[in-house]
Design a protein around this motif. Structure first.
Motif, mmCIF file in Angstrom:
data_model
loop_
_atom_site.group_PDB
_atom_site.id
_atom_site.type_symbol
_atom_site.label_atom_id
_atom_site.label_comp_id
_atom_site.label_asym_id
_atom_site.label_seq_id
_atom_site.Cartn_x
_atom_site.Cartn_y
_atom_site.Cartn_z
ATOM 1 N N ASN A 267 -12.427 -39.925 -29.465
ATOM 2 C CA ASN A 267 -11.261 -40.799 -29.327
ATOM 3 C C ASN A 267 -11.606 -42.088 -28.598
ATOM 4 O O ASN A 267 -12.579 -42.161 -27.862
ATOM 5 N N GLU A 272 -4.709 -43.519 -27.975
ATOM 6 C CA GLU A 272 -3.701 -43.112 -27.006
ATOM 7 C C GLU A 272 -2.440 -43.959 -27.111
ATOM 8 O O GLU A 272 -1.425 -43.649 -26.494
ATOM 9 N N TYR A 275 0.882 -42.435 -27.617
ATOM 10 C CA TYR A 275 1.472 -41.630 -26.540
ATOM 11 C C TYR A 275 2.076 -42.489 -25.436
ATOM 12 O O TYR A 275 2.659 -41.977 -24.494
ATOM 13 N N ASP A 333 -1.646 -36.762 -24.080
ATOM 14 C CA ASP A 333 -2.302 -36.413 -25.345
ATOM 15 C C ASP A 333 -3.122 -35.126 -25.185
ATOM 16 O O ASP A 333 -3.004 -34.174 -25.973
ATOM 17 N N ARG A 334 -3.931 -35.079 -24.148
ATOM 18 C CA ARG A 334 -4.809 -33.915 -23.951
ATOM 19 C C ARG A 334 -3.990 -32.656 -23.700
ATOM 20 O O ARG A 334 -4.337 -31.572 -24.166
ATOM 21 N N LYS A 336 -0.960 -32.069 -24.821
ATOM 22 C CA LYS A 336 -0.305 -31.646 -26.062
ATOM 23 C C LYS A 336 -1.285 -31.043 -27.059
ATOM 24 O O LYS A 336 -0.990 -30.065 -27.727
ATOM 25 N N ASN A 337 -2.450 -31.649 -27.173
ATOM 26 C CA ASN A 337 -3.356 -31.235 -28.241
ATOM 27 C C ASN A 337 -4.385 -30.194 -27.845
ATOM 28 O O ASN A 337 -4.939 -29.519 -28.704
ATOM 29 N N TYR A 338 -4.685 -30.104 -26.565
ATOM 30 C CA TYR A 338 -5.739 -29.162 -26.155
ATOM 31 C C TYR A 338 -5.304 -28.210 -25.044
ATOM 32 O O TYR A 338 -5.907 -27.178 -24.853
ATOM 33 N N ASN A 339 -4.310 -28.609 -24.291
ATOM 34 C CA ASN A 339 -3.819 -27.809 -23.170
ATOM 35 C C ASN A 339 -4.947 -27.276 -22.265
ATOM 36 O O ASN A 339 -5.105 -26.063 -22.108
#
Ligand code: ARG
Length: 582
Positions: A267, A272, A275, A333-334, A336-339
């Motif tokens: 990325n 970003e 977001y 972002d992190r 939401k997408n990777y937790n």
């Protein structure tokens, strides 16, 4: 559990049998090897708890230890230090557990998901030695954490959306005003336009544009407008921006690849952007944004602060988002997408305040769960011989490519192998140069500023990358030459050197733990040097290939293969490649 930890646990049980309870027993490596290999210093503490003479306690413990045939030469020094030596028979048993895998000297950790942000290269600008440090430290931490059982994702987080790109586009517009990107009436296909600009051109354009913007207010204004245009996806400018990112990104990938660095997530800050709005809404809802001279800020000061803590700039007075806002959006972002359970940021220590502000703001807005650890992993500066930030011969900023070239000029002189073609030599020299750079960069404790001495760090002797490569290749070559000889079992030692090597081997899990705990690789570089030096001592003391005692020869070869595996494991963690030969 690793052998050394199991042994420590066993000793704890033995101490308990003797009548004493120790919670965290430490088996210290002795600094008086003449007295013993390890020392236990708990008798002094126990004396307080049990209201007894420490010497008496030590004697009780030694009495119990003596019943166990793994220990020998037990003795008590001073007020109650217990010195312990392990028998060779036991050490040999330990080694035999390692001939097929190193599992018994690696302690896996509880599973965790970690994102490591350690790229940060900026599109259209040449990577410099600062980015090199992020890459070296970050990549190695990632591999270390993976080895210890974490799930780890590296994120390149490229700087691809800020004003520098506006500057580059402005300068391209001056150089090539006729390009269709700048024609608002252009109706053709943008992907068919040939941009007469290479990555090298881009790297030259940026410093020129940046200089102009510094001295020319009007120029800077236009840069601002252009930046706004591509950020808001305005036709033409946005297409040109995309094209520049494409050219630069492929070069950045190559450069990272040259230093054995790769990311699971490629990325950039531009990713970003989507977001930002939501991030702003979260902050607004929680009433965390305050007006200040037309800008919007977040107060992140705490009562207990001793040092000044300025507010985080959320929106500039011209309503653009900042570096800090982008980092906040990236956290969202992190999440939401990777937790992830943890996010680590590897950047130079000048960004410490920035990250402190970002983390505090993220906490205030609950962007991530309280449990999630956000950690800045700062590092010091790699300096030139004058102790100041690295400069090229003509005084410019040292780019990464330039540094690699300079080190390569040194390493190629040191490869004196007649069996190699010139081509081969060049190839190998490149690998050796990268090893020299990486190893030297990871030797000092992470936060220490240090002087990069090109000549010293490329030497084949000393605490250097080339020394480790050379020694590791020599182990491999010995194993190859003896490929028809058995090397499965260790049955005996000839001298103390083998004992010392074994103790060093058993110590590995503690080194890996410490390195992860401190998030510094110097523990590992130090360990590699010690183990390799001990091995080289052993190698020069013995004629392994012509040894007539076949049991001893097999023992030596098996020991060699364990050390060789450890060297490979650790060099791989440091992301240092071992060439075929040297
Ligand atoms: N691009 C930035 C620089 O060159 C580094 C980015 C570090 N990562 C971050 N999430 N802010 O200084």
């Amino acid at each position: 559990m690793s052998i050394i930890k199991e042994l420590t646990e066993d000793i704890k049980k033995i101490v308990k049998k003797a009548g004493y309870e120790v919670e965290n027993l430490v088996l210290e490596t002795s600094n008086r090897p003449d007295l013993g290999q390890y020392q236990i210093n708990d008798a002094m503490n126990l004396a307080r708890t049990y209201h007894k003479n420490p010497r008496e306690i030590a004697e009780d413990i030694v009495k119990e230890l003596e019943k166990d045939n793994r220990f020998t030469n037990l003795n008590i020094a001073g007020p109650g230090f217990i010195n312990i030596t392990l028998t060779n028979d036991y050490l040999i048993d330990c080694l035999n557990k390692l001939t097929t895998s190193l599992d018994d000297i690696i302690d896996k950790k509880e599973k965790k998901k970690v994102i490591i942000d350690y790229g940060g290269a900026n599109v259209s600008k040449a990577l410099h030695v600062g980015h090199l440090r992020s890459a070296n430290i970050g990549e190695a931490l990632k591999r270390l954490a993976k080895t210890l059982g974490y799930e780890v994702l590296g994120d390149a987080h490229l700087g691809d959306f800020g004003r520098p790109l506006g500057m580059v586009i402005k300068e391209i517009q001056e150089l090539h005003p006729g390009l269709p990107y700048f024609d608002p009436n252009y109706t053709g296909d943008y992907s068919e336009i040939v941009l007469p600009i290479t990555n090298e051109d881009l790297e030259k354009i940026y410093p020129i544009a940046s200089q102009k913007a510094k001295n020319d207010e009007e120029y800077l204004n236009e840069v601002r407008q252009i930046t706004n245009k591509f950020q808001n996806k305005e036709k033409g400018y946005y297409e040109l921006w995309k094209k520049i990112v494409e050219i630069s990104k492929s070069d950045i990938k190559k450069t990272y690849d040259n230093i054995n660095t790769d990311f699971e997530i490629w990325n950039g800050e531009s990713d970003e952007a989507e977001y930002l709005k939501e991030t702003k809404e979260i902050f607004e809802k929680k009433e965390l944004l305050k007006e200040s001279d037309g800008a919007k800020i977040v107060e992140v000061k705490k009562e207990e602060d001793n040092a000044p803590m300025p507010p985080l700039m959320f929106l500039n007075s011209n309503h653009t988002y900042t570096y800090a806002t982008t980092d906040l959006a990236t956290i969202l972002d992190r999440k939401k997408n990777y937790n992830p359970d943890e996010i680590w940021y590897v950047t130079d220590d000048r960004q410490s305040l920035h990250f402190e502000q970002v983390f505090r703001a993220a906490r205030l807005a609950n962007l991530v769960d309280e449990k999630v650890n956000l950690e800045h992993i700062p590092y010091g500066t790699m300096n030139g011989k004058d102790g100041k930030p690295f400069k090229t011969r003509d005084g410019g900023v040292m780019s990464l490519k330039e540094l690699i070239k300079l080190v390569n000029e040194e390493t190629i002189k040191k490869i004196n192998n007649d069996t190699m073609s010139e081509e081969e030599k060049k190839d190998i020299s490149k690998t050796v140069a990268i090893a020299a750079i990486k190893y030297a960069d990871l030797v000092p404790f992470r936060t220490t500023d240090y002087i990069f001495e090109i000549d010293k760090f490329s030497e084949i002797e000393g605490k250097t990358g080339p020394y480790l490569l050379y020694s590791t290749i020599r182990m491999k070559s010995l194993l190859e030459k003896s490929k028809d000889l058995p090397k499965n079992k260790i049955t005996k030692f000839k001298t103390n050197t083998e004992t010392d090597i074994t103790l060093q081997i058993l110590n590995l899990p503690l080194v890996l733990d410490k390195s992860l705990e401190l998030k510094s690789l110097n523990e590992i570089t130090e360990y590699l040097f010690k183990l390799t030096s001990l091995y080289n001592k052993f190698y020069s003391e013995n004629k392994i290939l012509t040894e007539e005692d076949s049991e001893l020869q097999e023992s030596w070869l098996a020991l060699t293969s364990i050390v060789y595996s450890i060297n490979n494991l650790l060099l791989d963690i440091l992301s240092i490649k071992v060439p075929e030969k040297m």
